[in-house]
Design a protein around this motif. Structure first.
Motif, PDB file in Angstrom:
ATOM      1  N   ILE A  14     -32.893  27.461 -13.290  1.00 19.68           N
ATOM      2  CA  ILE A  14     -32.619  28.719 -13.871  1.00 19.68           C
ATOM      3  C   ILE A  14     -33.337  29.652 -12.731  1.00 19.68           C
ATOM      4  O   ILE A  14     -34.234  29.605 -12.602  1.00 19.68           O
ATOM      5  N   LYS A  15     -32.401  30.440 -12.171  1.00 21.97           N
ATOM      6  CA  LYS A  15     -32.965  31.332 -11.177  1.00 21.97           C
ATOM      7  C   LYS A  15     -33.481  32.519 -11.703  1.00 21.97           C
ATOM      8  O   LYS A  15     -33.296  32.883 -12.879  1.00 21.97           O
ATOM      9  N   ASP A  16     -34.122  33.356 -10.969  1.00 22.42           N
ATOM     10  CA  ASP A  16     -34.927  34.608 -11.525  1.00 22.42           C
ATOM     11  C   ASP A  16     -33.870  35.561 -12.236  1.00 22.42           C
ATOM     12  O   ASP A  16     -34.316  36.134 -13.103  1.00 22.42           O
ATOM     13  N   ASP A  17     -32.606  35.430 -11.706  1.00 18.53           N
ATOM     14  CA  ASP A  17     -31.620  36.380 -12.271  1.00 18.53           C
ATOM     15  C   ASP A  17     -31.290  35.983 -13.832  1.00 18.53           C
ATOM     16  O   ASP A  17     -30.200  36.354 -14.486  1.00 18.53           O
ATOM     17  N   THR A  49     -24.793  32.095 -17.713  1.00 19.30           N
ATOM     18  CA  THR A  49     -25.714  33.300 -17.139  1.00 19.30           C
ATOM     19  C   THR A  49     -26.543  33.541 -18.432  1.00 19.30           C
ATOM     20  O   THR A  49     -26.310  33.213 -19.653  1.00 19.30           O
ATOM     21  N   ASN A  50     -27.540  34.539 -17.990  1.00 20.36           N
ATOM     22  CA  ASN A  50     -28.470  34.844 -19.250  1.00 20.36           C
ATOM     23  C   ASN A  50     -29.123  34.018 -19.906  1.00 20.36           C
ATOM     24  O   ASN A  50     -29.289  33.666 -21.172  1.00 20.36           O
ATOM     25  N   VAL A  51     -29.473  32.904 -19.328  1.00 20.97           N
ATOM     26  CA  VAL A  51     -30.288  31.848 -19.861  1.00 20.97           C
ATOM     27  C   VAL A  51     -31.754  32.063 -19.643  1.00 20.97           C
ATOM     28  O   VAL A  51     -32.386  32.438 -18.715  1.00 20.97           O
ATOM     29  N   ALA A  66     -30.152  34.368 -23.732  1.00 20.36           N
ATOM     30  CA  ALA A  66     -31.055  35.577 -24.005  1.00 20.36           C
ATOM     31  C   ALA A  66     -30.515  35.984 -25.553  1.00 20.36           C
ATOM     32  O   ALA A  66     -31.428  36.637 -26.187  1.00 20.36           O
ATOM     33  N   SER A  67     -29.264  35.799 -26.077  1.00 22.77           N
ATOM     34  CA  SER A  67     -28.926  36.231 -27.154  1.00 22.77           C
ATOM     35  C   SER A  67     -29.262  35.275 -28.467  1.00 22.77           C
ATOM     36  O   SER A  67     -29.163  35.719 -29.434  1.00 22.77           O
ATOM     37  N   GLY A  68     -30.116  34.347 -27.977  1.00 20.74           N
ATOM     38  CA  GLY A  68     -30.827  33.318 -29.315  1.00 20.74           C
ATOM     39  C   GLY A  68     -29.821  32.151 -29.415  1.00 20.74           C
ATOM     40  O   GLY A  68     -30.280  31.225 -29.947  1.00 20.74           O
ATOM     41  N   ALA A  69     -28.752  32.095 -28.653  1.00 22.29           N
ATOM     42  CA  ALA A  69     -27.637  31.008 -28.928  1.00 22.29           C
ATOM     43  C   ALA A  69     -28.343  29.729 -28.205  1.00 22.29           C
ATOM     44  O   ALA A  69     -28.985  29.937 -27.123  1.00 22.29           O
ATOM     45  N   VAL A  70     -28.134  28.655 -28.966  1.00 24.02           N
ATOM     46  CA  VAL A  70     -28.488  27.351 -28.136  1.00 24.02           C
ATOM     47  C   VAL A  70     -27.506  26.485 -27.856  1.00 24.02           C
ATOM     48  O   VAL A  70     -26.477  26.576 -28.903  1.00 24.02           O
TER      49      VAL A  70
END
Length: 73
Positions: A14-17, A49-51, A66-70
């Motif tokens: 996972i990159k910083d973004d 994205t958004n991991v 980030a949404s909480g989804a796995v």
């Protein structure tokens, strides 16, 4: 880089973004189930994205968004 995980034959990071990238074997769809035929990826491929976090098992990838989804691949 925020974090990384290693399976038997694939690498994830996972990159910083917040973008999740992976490379290595995709024989079990552990990098992407959209790649047909599943093949070895020597260059990193954007997975999602958004991991927030990622882990790897022998032939699988698990990550939390980030949404909480796995998600599992």
């Amino acid at each position: 880089m925020r974090s990384f995980a290693v399976g038997d034959t694939h690498l994830l990071f996972i990159k910083d973004d917040g973008n999740l990238w992976g490379c290595g074997s995709n024989s079990w769809g552990q990098i992407s189930s959209d790649m047909m035929p599943p093949m070895f990826r020597s260059s990193p491929v954007l997975i999602d994205t958004n991991v927030l976090s990622v882990t790897a098992t022998r032939h699988a990838t698990l990550f939390t968004k980030a949404s909480g989804a796995v998600w599992a691949r």
